[in-house]
Motif scaffolding. Structure first.
Motif, PDB file in Angstrom:
ATOM      1  N   PHE A 116      60.076  -9.755 -13.925  1.00 27.18           N
ATOM      2  CA  PHE A 116      61.181  -9.770 -12.966  1.00 27.18           C
ATOM      3  C   PHE A 116      60.752  -9.339 -11.568  1.00 27.18           C
ATOM      4  O   PHE A 116      61.504  -9.505 -10.613  1.00 27.18           O
ATOM      5  N   PHE A 117      59.555  -8.788 -11.449  1.00 32.33           N
ATOM      6  CA  PHE A 117      59.073  -8.373 -10.133  1.00 32.33           C
ATOM      7  C   PHE A 117      58.425  -9.513  -9.355  1.00 32.33           C
ATOM      8  O   PHE A 117      58.319  -9.449  -8.135  1.00 32.33           O
ATOM      9  N   GLN A 118      57.982 -10.559 -10.043  1.00 30.30           N
ATOM     10  CA  GLN A 118      57.328 -11.665  -9.341  1.00 30.30           C
ATOM     11  C   GLN A 118      58.276 -12.364  -8.362  1.00 30.30           C
ATOM     12  O   GLN A 118      57.878 -12.637  -7.232  1.00 30.30           O
ATOM     13  N   PRO A 119      59.523 -12.648  -8.735  1.00 31.21           N
ATOM     14  CA  PRO A 119      60.439 -13.227  -7.742  1.00 31.21           C
ATOM     15  C   PRO A 119      60.664 -12.300  -6.546  1.00 31.21           C
ATOM     16  O   PRO A 119      60.870 -12.769  -5.422  1.00 31.21           O
ATOM     17  N   LEU A 120      60.602 -10.997  -6.780  1.00 29.28           N
ATOM     18  CA  LEU A 120      60.739 -10.051  -5.667  1.00 29.28           C
ATOM     19  C   LEU A 120      59.563 -10.174  -4.700  1.00 29.28           C
ATOM     20  O   LEU A 120      59.736 -10.055  -3.480  1.00 29.28           O
ATOM     21  N   LEU A 121      58.357 -10.405  -5.236  1.00 30.70           N
ATOM     22  CA  LEU A 121      57.194 -10.603  -4.366  1.00 30.70           C
ATOM     23  C   LEU A 121      57.349 -11.885  -3.544  1.00 30.70           C
ATOM     24  O   LEU A 121      57.009 -11.910  -2.355  1.00 30.70           O
ATOM     25  N   VAL A 122      57.860 -12.933  -4.166  1.00 32.31           N
ATOM     26  CA  VAL A 122      58.106 -14.183  -3.433  1.00 32.31           C
ATOM     27  C   VAL A 122      59.106 -13.928  -2.309  1.00 32.31           C
ATOM     28  O   VAL A 122      58.884 -14.323  -1.155  1.00 32.31           O
ATOM     29  N   ALA A 123      60.196 -13.243  -2.640  1.00 31.62           N
ATOM     30  CA  ALA A 123      61.207 -12.931  -1.625  1.00 31.62           C
ATOM     31  C   ALA A 123      60.633 -12.041  -0.526  1.00 31.62           C
ATOM     32  O   ALA A 123      60.940 -12.246   0.666  1.00 31.62           O
TER      33      ALA A 123
END
Length: 144
Positions: A116-123
């Motif tokens: 769930f942290f990977q989309p946060l890195l993209v954002a």
């Protein structure tokens, strides 16, 4: 040449922090955490695992330096960094699916939470560089 709107000091700081994070991660790929990163290379990857780890480390060092030292290109770099985070996501999924321990992620719940942290890195990449906000400004400059 198109002049992009300025970023707030908070966004600029976030961009630089992300750059430092990528520089550190890339250096870790190359020098002291190669085994940990190798655990994230999916078994179906048709390339040598060590090559993937070294190549992705080099890419991270280049992207981290670009985030820090090329603010004029921040929008383009933001999109590239976001794409990189998407490209490496299958490795994180493989680590979860295969139950591989690395970086202290030694339970299925810890590995799942990490996903769930990977989309946060993209954002983070898109927001801190203004890439999403300024995409229309750049697109309009190429239609002359």
């Amino acid at each position: 040449m198109t002049v992009l709107p300025a970023l707030s000091p908070f966004r600029t700081t976030a961009r630089i922090v992300l750059g430092v994070f990528l520089l550190f991660a890339g250096t870790a790929h190359l020098f002291f955490a190669r085994e940990e990163f190798a655990a994230q290379v999916p078994s179906w990857m048709p390339l040598d695992t060590d090559f993937v780890v070294v190549a992705s480390g080099i890419v991270e060092v280049v992207l981290g330096a670009a985030l820090i030292f090329l603010p004029r290109w921040r929008v383009h770099i933001g999109w590239i960094v976001a794409a990189f985070f998407v490209a490496v996501f299958p490795g994180n999924i493989a680590q979860y699916v295969d139950g591989v321990d690395a970086f202290g992620l030694d339970t299925d719940s810890a590995r799942l939470t990490r996903l769930f942290f990977q989309p946060l890195l993209v954002a983070w990449a898109l927001w801190s560089t203004g890439a999403w906000r300024d995409r229309r400004t750049l697109r309009g400059s190429t239609r002359q």
